[in-house]
Design an enzyme around this catalytic site. Structure first.
Site, PDB file in Angstrom:
ATOM      1  N   GLY A 233       0.847  -1.193   0.000  1.00 13.38           N
ATOM      2  CA  GLY A 233       0.000   0.000   0.000  1.00 13.38           C
ATOM      3  C   GLY A 233       0.880   1.240   0.000  1.00 13.38           C
ATOM      4  O   GLY A 233       1.965   1.241  -0.587  1.00 13.38           O
ATOM      5  N   ARG A 234       0.409   2.273   0.701  1.00 11.70           N
ATOM      6  CA  ARG A 234       1.146   3.547   0.684  1.00 11.70           C
ATOM      7  C   ARG A 234       2.562   3.386   1.223  1.00 11.70           C
ATOM      8  O   ARG A 234       3.546   3.788   0.588  1.00 11.70           O
ATOM      9  CB  ARG A 234       0.371   4.586   1.525  1.00 11.70           C
ATOM     10  CG  ARG A 234      -0.913   5.054   0.868  1.00 11.70           C
ATOM     11  CD  ARG A 234      -1.755   5.873   1.843  1.00 11.70           C
ATOM     12  NE  ARG A 234      -2.342   5.021   2.861  1.00 11.70           N
ATOM     13  CZ  ARG A 234      -3.651   4.790   3.009  1.00 11.70           C
ATOM     14  NH1 ARG A 234      -4.519   5.408   2.239  1.00 11.70           N
ATOM     15  NH2 ARG A 234      -4.104   3.981   3.948  1.00 11.70           N
ATOM     16  N   ILE A 235       2.695   2.789   2.423  1.00  9.13           N
ATOM     17  CA  ILE A 235       4.026   2.705   3.047  1.00  9.13           C
ATOM     18  C   ILE A 235       4.875   1.637   2.359  1.00  9.13           C
ATOM     19  O   ILE A 235       6.067   1.836   2.124  1.00  9.13           O
ATOM     20  CB  ILE A 235       3.884   2.463   4.568  1.00  9.13           C
ATOM     21  CG1 ILE A 235       3.126   3.632   5.210  1.00  9.13           C
ATOM     22  CG2 ILE A 235       5.267   2.316   5.218  1.00  9.13           C
ATOM     23  CD1 ILE A 235       2.660   3.385   6.631  1.00  9.13           C
TER      24      ILE A 235
ATOM     25  N   SER B  89       4.651  -2.344  11.180  1.00  8.78           N
ATOM     26  CA  SER B  89       3.206  -2.224  10.918  1.00  8.78           C
ATOM     27  C   SER B  89       2.457  -2.337  12.249  1.00  8.78           C
ATOM     28  O   SER B  89       2.264  -1.328  12.929  1.00  8.78           O
ATOM     29  CB  SER B  89       2.743  -3.259   9.897  1.00  8.78           C
ATOM     30  OG  SER B  89       2.901  -4.581  10.379  1.00  8.78           O
ATOM     31  N   ARG B  90       2.082  -3.548  12.623  1.00  8.90           N
ATOM     32  CA  ARG B  90       1.482  -3.775  13.940  1.00  8.90           C
ATOM     33  C   ARG B  90       2.074  -5.070  14.488  1.00  8.90           C
ATOM     34  O   ARG B  90       2.248  -6.051  13.764  1.00  8.90           O
ATOM     35  CB  ARG B  90      -0.044  -3.909  13.832  1.00  8.90           C
ATOM     36  CG  ARG B  90      -0.778  -2.600  13.570  1.00  8.90           C
ATOM     37  CD  ARG B  90      -0.778  -1.660  14.781  1.00  8.90           C
ATOM     38  NE  ARG B  90      -1.542  -0.440  14.530  1.00  8.90           N
ATOM     39  CZ  ARG B  90      -1.014   0.709  14.117  1.00  8.90           C
ATOM     40  NH1 ARG B  90       0.288   0.809  13.919  1.00  8.90           N
ATOM     41  NH2 ARG B  90      -1.777   1.771  13.938  1.00  8.90           N
TER      42      ARG B  90
ATOM     43  N   GLU C  19       2.155  -4.490  23.157  1.00  8.65           N
ATOM     44  CA  GLU C  19       2.722  -3.196  23.538  1.00  8.65           C
ATOM     45  C   GLU C  19       2.044  -2.635  24.778  1.00  8.65           C
ATOM     46  O   GLU C  19       0.819  -2.730  24.878  1.00  8.65           O
ATOM     47  CB  GLU C  19       2.530  -2.189  22.394  1.00  8.65           C
ATOM     48  CG  GLU C  19       3.471  -2.405  21.254  1.00  8.65           C
ATOM     49  CD  GLU C  19       3.245  -1.435  20.111  1.00  8.65           C
ATOM     50  OE1 GLU C  19       3.562  -1.797  18.979  1.00  8.65           O
ATOM     51  OE2 GLU C  19       2.748  -0.316  20.351  1.00  8.65           O
TER      52      GLU C  19
ATOM     53  N   HIS D 113       7.725   1.969  18.916  1.00  8.32           N
ATOM     54  CA  HIS D 113       6.624   2.387  18.035  1.00  8.32           C
ATOM     55  C   HIS D 113       6.732   3.882  17.680  1.00  8.32           C
ATOM     56  O   HIS D 113       5.841   4.671  17.996  1.00  8.32           O
ATOM     57  CB  HIS D 113       5.273   2.085  18.711  1.00  8.32           C
ATOM     58  CG  HIS D 113       4.140   1.985  17.735  1.00  8.32           C
ATOM     59  ND1 HIS D 113       3.053   1.169  17.924  1.00  8.32           N
ATOM     60  CD2 HIS D 113       3.918   2.599  16.544  1.00  8.32           C
ATOM     61  CE1 HIS D 113       2.211   1.301  16.911  1.00  8.32           C
ATOM     62  NE2 HIS D 113       2.731   2.164  16.056  1.00  8.32           N
TER      63      HIS D 113
ATOM     64  N   ALA E   7       7.765   4.993  14.360  1.00  6.71           N
ATOM     65  CA  ALA E   7       8.050   5.157  12.924  1.00  6.71           C
ATOM     66  C   ALA E   7       7.497   6.469  12.349  1.00  6.71           C
ATOM     67  O   ALA E   7       8.095   7.050  11.456  1.00  6.71           O
ATOM     68  CB  ALA E   7       7.524   3.957  12.137  1.00  6.71           C
TER      69      ALA E   7
HETATM   70  N1  NAD Z   1       4.926   1.821  13.216  1.00  6.65           N
HETATM   71  C1  NAD Z   1       4.203   2.891  13.005  1.00  6.65           C
HETATM   72  O1  NAD Z   1       4.341   3.884  13.687  1.00  6.65           O
HETATM   73  C2  NAD Z   1       3.217   2.910  11.867  1.00  6.65           C
HETATM   74  C3  NAD Z   1       3.015   4.108  11.181  1.00  6.65           C
HETATM   75  C4  NAD Z   1       2.113   4.115  10.132  1.00  6.65           C
HETATM   76  C5  NAD Z   1       1.421   2.962   9.772  1.00  6.65           C
HETATM   77  N2  NAD Z   1       1.634   1.810  10.467  1.00  6.65           N
HETATM   78  C6  NAD Z   1       0.925   0.577  10.073  1.00  6.65           C
HETATM   79  O2  NAD Z   1       1.167   0.361   8.693  1.00  6.65           O
HETATM   80  C7  NAD Z   1      -0.027  -0.110   8.087  1.00  6.65           C
HETATM   81  C8  NAD Z   1      -0.003   0.209   6.611  1.00  6.65           C
HETATM   82  O3  NAD Z   1      -0.207   1.601   6.389  1.00  6.65           O
HETATM   83  P1  NAD Z   1      -0.485   2.135   4.898  1.00  6.65           P
HETATM   84  O4  NAD Z   1      -0.769   3.584   4.986  1.00  6.65           O
HETATM   85  O5  NAD Z   1       0.573   1.658   3.975  1.00  6.65           O
HETATM   86  O6  NAD Z   1      -1.843   1.339   4.581  1.00  6.65           O
HETATM   87  P2  NAD Z   1      -2.429   0.942   3.173  1.00  6.65           P
HETATM   88  O7  NAD Z   1      -3.868   0.630   3.397  1.00  6.65           O
HETATM   89  O8  NAD Z   1      -2.072   1.958   2.137  1.00  6.65           O
HETATM   90  O9  NAD Z   1      -1.629  -0.414   2.804  1.00  6.65           O
HETATM   91  C9  NAD Z   1      -1.898  -1.649   3.366  1.00  6.65           C
HETATM   92  C10 NAD Z   1      -1.767  -2.700   2.269  1.00  6.65           C
HETATM   93  O10 NAD Z   1      -1.898  -3.996   2.859  1.00  6.65           O
HETATM   94  C11 NAD Z   1      -2.650  -4.785   1.968  1.00  6.65           C
HETATM   95  N3  NAD Z   1      -3.249  -5.935   2.648  1.00  6.65           N
HETATM   96  C12 NAD Z   1      -4.398  -6.010   3.346  1.00  6.65           C
HETATM   97  N4  NAD Z   1      -4.599  -7.258   3.780  1.00  6.65           N
HETATM   98  C13 NAD Z   1      -3.559  -8.001   3.339  1.00  6.65           C
HETATM   99  C14 NAD Z   1      -3.196  -9.364   3.461  1.00  6.65           C
HETATM  100  N5  NAD Z   1      -3.984 -10.219   4.119  1.00  6.65           N
HETATM  101  N6  NAD Z   1      -2.048  -9.763   2.883  1.00  6.65           N
HETATM  102  C15 NAD Z   1      -1.271  -8.898   2.198  1.00  6.65           C
HETATM  103  N7  NAD Z   1      -1.557  -7.602   2.059  1.00  6.65           N
HETATM  104  C16 NAD Z   1      -2.688  -7.159   2.616  1.00  6.65           C
HETATM  105  C17 NAD Z   1      -3.699  -3.837   1.391  1.00  6.65           C
HETATM  106  O11 NAD Z   1      -4.243  -4.338   0.170  1.00  6.65           O
HETATM  107  C18 NAD Z   1      -2.858  -2.583   1.192  1.00  6.65           C
HETATM  108  O12 NAD Z   1      -2.259  -2.545  -0.091  1.00  6.65           O
HETATM  109  C19 NAD Z   1      -1.152   0.592   8.874  1.00  6.65           C
HETATM  110  O13 NAD Z   1      -2.353  -0.161   8.837  1.00  6.65           O
HETATM  111  C20 NAD Z   1      -0.588   0.686  10.274  1.00  6.65           C
HETATM  112  O14 NAD Z   1      -1.045  -0.387  11.072  1.00  6.65           O
HETATM  113  C21 NAD Z   1       2.514   1.763  11.506  1.00  6.65           C
END
Ligand code: NAD
Length: 333
Positions: A160-162, A242-243, A272, A290, A292
Site C-alpha cells: 500500500g502507501r508505506i 506495521s502492527r 505493547e 513504536h 516510525a
Molecule cells: N509503526 C508505526 O508507527 C506505523 C506508522 C504508520 C502505519 N503503520 C501501520 O502500517 C499499516 C499500513 O499503512 P499504509 O498507509 O501503507 O496502509 P495501506 O492501506 O495503504 O496499505 C496496506 C496494504 O496492505 C494490503 N493488505 C491487506 N490485507 C492483506 C493481506 N492479508 N495480505 C497482504 N496484504 C494485505 C492492502 O491491500 C494494502 O495494499 C497501517 O495499517 C498501520 O497499522 C505503523
C-alpha cells in the site's frame, strides 16, 4: 462543564502538538487529557459521555460498549493511519463516523522503517554499544560484519502507501523488489517501482529483507508465524513497523535464538508496551518503541488532520479522510 451554544464539544484523549489543540479550541469546546498515561476506560467513558467528537490515539480501545455509553458521539478521529483499535463495524452500525490519518505519515514511516532495516543489517546499535563500552581498542578486520543492503532482494508484504514508499527507497539501493498483497498493484506502479508481485512463500524464500506493511486484520494476525520464519533464508532479516500481532513474537524469538534468520528490526510488539523478554537479551534484533511516524512535522500533520476530520463531521462537512464514508450518506440516527 457548560458548552458554548452552537459549538461542538470534543474530547482529545491525550496531549497533541499545541498548534493542533489550538485549532480545535478555536471552533469547539475542548476537553483534553494531558496525563502521562492513557485515560482509564471508565474515565474515558465519563469524559466522553455528553460529547459529540473524540480525537483519540491507538492506545484507546473504542469498542461497541464504549460507543453504546456515548450516544451523542458522532465522530471518532483516530490520530493514526491504522485503526485496529476502533470497532469500525460497531461505529458504522451506530452512525458514528471514523476517520484516520493516511498519507501525511507515509514517507516519515518509510524513512524510519528504512533506518531500522539499515541499522539491523549493519549492526548500528551493537556498534554504538561497543564504542560506549570502551571496547574499541584497535581496528579489527573481522569486527561486527553485517549484511549488505544494496543489490539484495527486498520482499514487501502489504504493498500500500508505506509498502510502496519502501519500494521507492529500494530503487536507490539497486535492490530487486518483490511484493505480496491481497490486491495487485496497477501495471504502471509495478513498472515505476520495478516491483514484481509474488505469492508469500516465494517472497519468503527469495528475499534478503522481508518488511511488513499490512494493516492488522483477522487475516494478517500471525501472518509471519513459525512456518513463515522457517521459510526465510538463514541470512535474511525481518523488519516490522506495521502492527506487532502480525508477527508471532514467540516464534520470532526462537528464530533469532536458533539462527533461522539473521536478524530483525521491530518498531511494534504483540503486547505493547510489553516486549517479549526473549527479545531483550538478543543482539541480533533492533528494538524501537513504536516511533516510525514520530517526526516533529509528521506528528503535527497527523494531529491537524485528525482535528480537521473531527470538526468537519461536527460542522456538517465531508471529512478529508473517513474510514467509513458510508455513514456520511446514511440518514442521521
Ligand atoms: N509503526 C508505526 O508507527 C506505523 C506508522 C504508520 C502505519 N503503520 C501501520 O502500517 C499499516 C499500513 O499503512 P499504509 O498507509 O501503507 O496502509 P495501506 O492501506 O495503504 O496499505 C496496506 C496494504 O496492505 C494490503 N493488505 C491487506 N490485507 C492483506 C493481506 N492479508 N495480505 C497482504 N496484504 C494485505 C492492502 O491491500 C494494502 O495494499 C497501517 O495499517 C498501520 O497499522 C505503523
Amino acid at each position: 462543564m457548560a458548552d458554548a451554544p452552537g459549538r461542538p464539544s470534543i474530547l482529545i484523549s491525550r496531549a497533541l502538538p499545541r498548534e493542533a489543540v489550538e485549532l480545535a479550541r478555536r471552533r469547539a469546546q475542548v476537553d483534553i487529557h494531558t496525563g502521562d498515561t492513557p485515560l482509564a476506560r471508565p474515565e474515558l467513558i465519563a469524559r466522553l459521555r455528553a460529547r459529540q467528537g473524540l480525537i483519540c490515539l491507538i492506545t484507546d480501545a473504542i469498542d461497541d460498549e464504549l460507543l453504546a455509553s456515548c450516544p451523542d458521539l458522532r465522530v471518532v478521529a483516530n490520530v493514526a493511519v491504522g485503526f485496529n483499535n476502533v470497532d469500525v463495524t460497531a461505529a458504522t452500525r451506530r452512525g458514528v463516523v471514523v476517520t484516520h490519518t493516511p498519507d501525511v505519515l507515509t514517507d516519515t514511516t518509510a524513512d524510519f522503517t528504512w533506518a531500522l532495516l539499515m541499522a539491523t543489517a549493519r549492526r548500528v546499535v551493537e556498534a554504538d554499544r561497543y564504542v560506549r563500552d570502551g571496547k574499541f581498542q584497535q581496528w579489527e578486520y573481522m569486527l561486527l560484519l553485517g549484511g549488505d543492503v544494496h543489490g539484495k532482494t527486498l520482499g514487501i508484504v502489504g504493498f500500500g502507501r508505506i509498502g510502496r514508499a519502501m519500494a521507492r527507497r529500494a530503487l536507490g539501493f539497486g535492490m530487486r523488489v518483490l511484493y505480496q498483497d491481497a490486491m495487485a498493484a496497477d501495471a504502471a506502479s509495478e513498472r515505476e517501482l520495478s516491483a514484481t508481485r509474488v505469492d508469500l512463500p516465494t517472497l519468503l524464500r527469495e528475499s534478503d529483507f522481508v518488511t511488513i506493511h499490512t494493516p492488522l486484520l483477522p487475516e494478517t494476525r500471525h501472518l509471519i508465524d513459525a512456518g513463515a520464519l522457517r521459510a526465510m533464508k538463514k541470512t535474511s532479516y525481518l523488519i516490522n513497523a506495521s502492527r506487532g500481532p502480525v508477527v508471532d513474537e514467540a516464534a520470532l524469538v526462537q528464530a533469532l535464538q536458533e539462527g533461522w534468520i539473521a536478524g530483525a528490526g521491530l518498531d511494534v510488539f504483540e503486547e505493547e508496551p510489553v516486549v517479549h523478554p526473549g527479545l531483550l537479551g538478543l543482539t541480533n534484533v533492533v528494538l524501537a518503541p513504536h516511533i516510525a511516524s514520530a517526526s516533529h512535522d509528521t506528528r503535527l500533520k497527523m494531529a491537524t488532520l485528525a482535528v480537521d476530520n473531527c470538526l468537519a463531521v461536527l460542522e456538517g462537512r465531508t471529512p478529508p479522510t473517513p474510514v467509513n464514508p458510508e455513514v456520511l450518506s446514511a440518514p442521521r440516527r
